[in-house]
Design a protein around this motif. Structure first.
Motif, PDB file in Angstrom:
ATOM      1  N   ASN A  88       2.298   1.705  -3.857  1.00 50.43           N
ATOM      2  CA  ASN A  88       1.627   0.573  -4.508  1.00 50.43           C
ATOM      3  C   ASN A  88       0.802  -0.196  -3.481  1.00 50.43           C
ATOM      4  OD1 ASN A  88       4.576   0.254  -6.406  1.00 50.43           O
ATOM      5  ND2 ASN A  88       2.590   0.751  -7.286  1.00 50.43           N
ATOM      6  N   ARG A  89      -0.478  -0.350  -3.742  1.00 51.30           N
ATOM      7  CA  ARG A  89      -1.355  -1.060  -2.809  1.00 51.30           C
ATOM      8  C   ARG A  89      -1.368  -2.546  -3.159  1.00 51.30           C
ATOM      9  NH1 ARG A  89      -6.497   2.374  -0.748  1.00 51.30           N
ATOM     10  NH2 ARG A  89      -5.561   4.446  -0.710  1.00 51.30           N
ATOM     11  N   PHE A  90      -0.593  -3.313  -2.436  1.00 51.80           N
ATOM     12  CA  PHE A  90      -0.523  -4.754  -2.696  1.00 51.80           C
ATOM     13  C   PHE A  90      -0.471  -5.579  -1.420  1.00 51.80           C
ATOM     14  CE2 PHE A  90       3.848  -3.666  -1.935  1.00 51.80           C
ATOM     15  CZ  PHE A  90       4.408  -4.802  -1.377  1.00 51.80           C
ATOM     16  N   ILE A  91      -0.345  -4.944  -0.238  1.00 48.74           N
ATOM     17  CA  ILE A  91      -0.214  -5.666   1.025  1.00 48.74           C
ATOM     18  C   ILE A  91      -1.616  -6.008   1.538  1.00 48.74           C
ATOM     19  CG2 ILE A  91       0.689  -5.604   3.378  1.00 48.74           C
ATOM     20  CD1 ILE A  91       2.567  -3.310   2.437  1.00 48.74           C
ATOM     21  N   PRO A  92      -1.991  -7.274   1.593  1.00 50.70           N
ATOM     22  CA  PRO A  92      -3.325  -7.631   2.090  1.00 50.70           C
ATOM     23  C   PRO A  92      -3.512  -7.164   3.532  1.00 50.70           C
ATOM     24  CG  PRO A  92      -2.339  -9.492   0.927  1.00 50.70           C
ATOM     25  CD  PRO A  92      -1.250  -8.467   1.096  1.00 50.70           C
ATOM     26  N   GLY A  93      -4.569  -6.439   3.779  1.00 54.17           N
ATOM     27  CA  GLY A  93      -4.793  -5.892   5.111  1.00 54.17           C
ATOM     28  C   GLY A  93      -4.994  -6.944   6.178  1.00 54.17           C
ATOM     29  N   HIS A  94      -5.441  -8.157   5.763  1.00 52.59           N
ATOM     30  CA  HIS A  94      -5.678  -9.221   6.740  1.00 52.59           C
ATOM     31  C   HIS A  94      -4.427 -10.067   6.954  1.00 52.59           C
ATOM     32  CE1 HIS A  94      -6.553 -10.760   2.719  1.00 52.59           C
ATOM     33  NE2 HIS A  94      -6.355 -11.991   3.161  1.00 52.59           N
ATOM     34  N   TRP A  95      -3.282  -9.637   6.430  1.00 50.37           N
ATOM     35  CA  TRP A  95      -2.011 -10.316   6.678  1.00 50.37           C
ATOM     36  C   TRP A  95      -1.271  -9.569   7.801  1.00 50.37           C
ATOM     37  CZ3 TRP A  95       0.486 -12.311   1.452  1.00 50.37           C
ATOM     38  CH2 TRP A  95      -0.378 -13.259   0.894  1.00 50.37           C
ATOM     39  N   GLN A  96      -0.081  -9.045   7.507  1.00 53.62           N
ATOM     40  CA  GLN A  96       0.723  -8.398   8.560  1.00 53.62           C
ATOM     41  C   GLN A  96      -0.004  -7.242   9.247  1.00 53.62           C
ATOM     42  OE1 GLN A  96       1.822  -8.911   5.414  1.00 53.62           O
ATOM     43  NE2 GLN A  96       3.659 -10.193   5.515  1.00 53.62           N
ATOM     44  N   PRO A  97      -0.702  -6.362   8.514  1.00 60.12           N
ATOM     45  CA  PRO A  97      -1.397  -5.271   9.213  1.00 60.12           C
ATOM     46  C   PRO A  97      -2.415  -5.775  10.239  1.00 60.12           C
ATOM     47  CG  PRO A  97      -1.201  -4.768   6.875  1.00 60.12           C
ATOM     48  CD  PRO A  97      -0.755  -6.189   7.037  1.00 60.12           C
ATOM     49  N   ALA A  98      -3.110  -6.862   9.923  1.00 63.04           N
ATOM     50  CA  ALA A  98      -4.112  -7.387  10.840  1.00 63.04           C
ATOM     51  C   ALA A  98      -3.484  -7.890  12.135  1.00 63.04           C
ATOM     52  CB  ALA A  98      -4.910  -8.508  10.177  1.00 63.04           C
ATOM     53  N   VAL A  99      -2.250  -8.390  12.047  1.00 61.04           N
ATOM     54  CA  VAL A  99      -1.554  -8.840  13.254  1.00 61.04           C
ATOM     55  C   VAL A  99      -1.415  -7.675  14.236  1.00 61.04           C
ATOM     56  CG1 VAL A  99       0.620  -9.749  14.168  1.00 61.04           C
ATOM     57  CG2 VAL A  99      -0.304 -10.658  12.026  1.00 61.04           C
ATOM     58  N   LEU A 100      -1.026  -6.528  13.700  1.00 61.12           N
ATOM     59  CA  LEU A 100      -0.853  -5.351  14.547  1.00 61.12           C
ATOM     60  C   LEU A 100      -2.188  -4.814  15.031  1.00 61.12           C
ATOM     61  CD1 LEU A 100       1.144  -3.384  15.794  1.00 61.12           C
ATOM     62  CD2 LEU A 100       1.144  -2.095  13.642  1.00 61.12           C
ATOM     63  N   VAL A 101      -3.179  -4.820  14.162  1.00 62.37           N
ATOM     64  CA  VAL A 101      -4.509  -4.349  14.545  1.00 62.37           C
ATOM     65  C   VAL A 101      -5.060  -5.189  15.683  1.00 62.37           C
ATOM     66  CG1 VAL A 101      -6.910  -4.172  13.785  1.00 62.37           C
ATOM     67  CG2 VAL A 101      -5.078  -3.297  12.325  1.00 62.37           C
ATOM     68  N   ASP A 102      -4.959  -6.505  15.566  1.00 60.26           N
ATOM     69  CA  ASP A 102      -5.494  -7.376  16.612  1.00 60.26           C
ATOM     70  C   ASP A 102      -4.746  -7.201  17.927  1.00 60.26           C
ATOM     71  OD1 ASP A 102      -7.455  -8.399  14.983  1.00 60.26           O
ATOM     72  OD2 ASP A 102      -6.332 -10.182  14.407  1.00 60.26           O
ATOM     73  N   GLN A 157     -11.484  -7.097   8.082  1.00 62.89           N
ATOM     74  CA  GLN A 157     -12.150  -8.338   8.460  1.00 62.89           C
ATOM     75  C   GLN A 157     -12.669  -9.093   7.241  1.00 62.89           C
ATOM     76  OE1 GLN A 157     -14.941  -6.453  11.226  1.00 62.89           O
ATOM     77  NE2 GLN A 157     -14.040  -7.637  12.907  1.00 62.89           N
ATOM     78  N   ALA A 158     -13.106  -8.361   6.228  1.00 60.70           N
ATOM     79  CA  ALA A 158     -13.644  -8.988   5.016  1.00 60.70           C
ATOM     80  C   ALA A 158     -12.553  -9.471   4.073  1.00 60.70           C
ATOM     81  CB  ALA A 158     -14.561  -8.006   4.293  1.00 60.70           C
ATOM     82  N   GLY A 159     -11.308  -9.116   4.377  1.00 61.64           N
ATOM     83  CA  GLY A 159     -10.209  -9.538   3.512  1.00 61.64           C
ATOM     84  C   GLY A 159     -10.154  -8.806   2.198  1.00 61.64           C
ATOM     85  N   LYS A 160     -10.733  -7.595   2.154  1.00 59.99           N
ATOM     86  CA  LYS A 160     -10.808  -6.844   0.894  1.00 59.99           C
ATOM     87  C   LYS A 160      -9.723  -5.769   0.771  1.00 59.99           C
ATOM     88  CE  LYS A 160     -15.850  -7.308   0.553  1.00 59.99           C
ATOM     89  NZ  LYS A 160     -17.150  -6.556   0.503  1.00 59.99           N
ATOM     90  N   ALA A 161      -9.212  -5.299   1.888  1.00 59.32           N
ATOM     91  CA  ALA A 161      -8.311  -4.140   1.853  1.00 59.32           C
ATOM     92  C   ALA A 161      -6.932  -4.516   1.338  1.00 59.32           C
ATOM     93  CB  ALA A 161      -8.193  -3.534   3.246  1.00 59.32           C
ATOM     94  N   ARG A 162      -6.366  -3.649   0.521  1.00 61.87           N
ATOM     95  CA  ARG A 162      -4.982  -3.752   0.080  1.00 61.87           C
ATOM     96  C   ARG A 162      -4.292  -2.443   0.435  1.00 61.87           C
ATOM     97  NH1 ARG A 162      -6.495  -8.082  -0.104  1.00 61.87           N
ATOM     98  NH2 ARG A 162      -6.211  -9.727  -1.638  1.00 61.87           N
ATOM     99  N   LEU A 163      -3.203  -2.549   1.198  1.00 59.08           N
ATOM    100  CA  LEU A 163      -2.510  -1.370   1.703  1.00 59.08           C
ATOM    101  C   LEU A 163      -1.260  -1.110   0.888  1.00 59.08           C
ATOM    102  CD1 LEU A 163      -4.134  -2.580   4.226  1.00 59.08           C
ATOM    103  CD2 LEU A 163      -2.459  -1.351   5.609  1.00 59.08           C
TER     104      LEU A 163
END
Length: 345
Positions: free
Chosen positions: A12-26, A50-56
């Motif tokens: 299920n794709r519901f995790i905003p990419g600019h939340w927890q995943p972005a922490v690891l990416v940065d 970066q655009a806040g569009k991705a849902r993982l």
């Protein structure tokens, strides 16, 4: 009784990419890792994050974690990630954490809004007369990444409580693995009171710290943030994962010897469908049942102080010999060794 289907699964794709995943990416980018290599196999692009569009989905997030560990190849990655996780920048749920009145309320927020704050691990909190205990459940089939996730979650809770309380709290840390060669990272990030070879990954703290007021508490703003967080969960349509719901169901029904067939019926699906879903999460019914029995046995031994005979009766074992054999298979320890290794103090 059939349970209402209000869970998420690992696709299920519901995790905003600019939340927890972005922490690891940065974190990875700050150490010179190329974004294309970092995101390989995830189906993601840095521009979308970066655009806040991705849902993982969980599978994508776990691939990102695997890539990060492999490319960074550093013993401190999980700890640095954990230090950045909480309260985080995850909308209303993070605001609710920042405004928590005390540790008790903060733990309640982390557990209640776990689908927002901790989508890959489900925190669980237990109390006895002396201590509060916190442990985590795999929600989506983390596999080889579970160790990374658990130790990141431990670091996150310790770092957050230290910041919001205004001082370090005397947490005790139990790690369910042998003492690693680079143990210094554990001392630096989790404190010097770390026990290895434990039967379960666990944090414990004297319960007197639960209700000590935190200096940054803001009850009105915090309550509004919690209401917004609940609205977000309602919009998602779930508050926890399938594995989380299964664990809670098994834990509540251990005295009735749950079987695949009746559990599948309670979840409104056929046994073959439940088996297929569990397989997709890298597990199976017996493994999940053993996990619930292991945790209940630890609770009865460690917190309730029950005897082998009492624990065997609760878990529906024919005798204490069979229980001891199973307990050693679950934990690598005999119940008698548990009391020596993992005292209740």
């Amino acid at each position: 009784m059939t349970l209402k289907a209000t869970w998420y699964e690992n696709d299920n794709r519901f995790i905003p990419g600019h939340w927890q995943p972005a922490v690891l990416v940065d974190l990875a980018l700050s150490r010179g890792i190329d974004s294309h290599r970092l995101l390989r196999g995830t189906g993601l692009f840095h521009e979308d994050l970066q655009a806040g569009k991705a849902r993982l989905c969980a599978q994508q997030f776990l691939q990102l974690i695997d890539n990060s560990e492999r490319l960074l190849a550093a013993a401190d990655t999980r700890f640095l990630f954990g230090q950045r996780l909480l309260p985080g920048y995850y909308g209303a749920a993070s605001h609710a954490l920042q405004h928590a009145a005390d540790l008790s309320q903060a733990l309640d927020i982390v557990c209640r809004y776990r689908a927002l704050i901790s989508p890959l691990l489900s925190p669980r909190v237990l109390l006895d007369e002396q201590n509060v205990y916190v442990y985590w459940l795999d929600t989506c089939g983390a596999g080889a990444q579970q160790r990374f996730l658990v130790e990141s979650a431990m670091t996150a809770l310790l770092a957050m409580s230290r910041w919001l309380a205004g001082a370090p709290l005397p947490w005790k840390v139990s790690i369910a693995q042998t003492r690693p060669r680079q143990v210094e990272q554990y001392w630096v990030n989790l404190g010097e009171d770390v026990r290895f070879d434990a039967p379960v990954d666990l944090l414990s703290l004297p319960r007197e710290y639960l209700h000590q007021p935190w200096p940054a508490a803001a009850p009105t703003a915090g309550q509004a943030a919690q209401q917004q967080s609940m609205q977000q969960l309602q919009e998602l349509g779930f508050d926890a994962s399938l594995l989380d719901h299964l664990y809670r169901h098994l834990l509540a029904n251990l005295r009735h010897q749950p079987q695949l067939e009746n559990v599948a019926l309670a979840f409104g699906m056929s046994p073959s469908t439940l088996k297929r879903k569990l397989h997709r999460h890298g597990t199976h019914f017996q493994e999940q049942l053993d996990l619930a029995r292991k945790h209940m046995a630890l609770y009865l031994y460690q917190i309730k102080g029950q005897s082998n005979e009492e624990v065997a009766a609760y878990l529906q074992f024919h005798d204490s010999t069979n229980l001891r054999r199973s307990f050693k298979r679950w934990t690598g320890l005999a119940p008698s060794a548990l009391r020596q290794l993992w005292p209740c103090d």
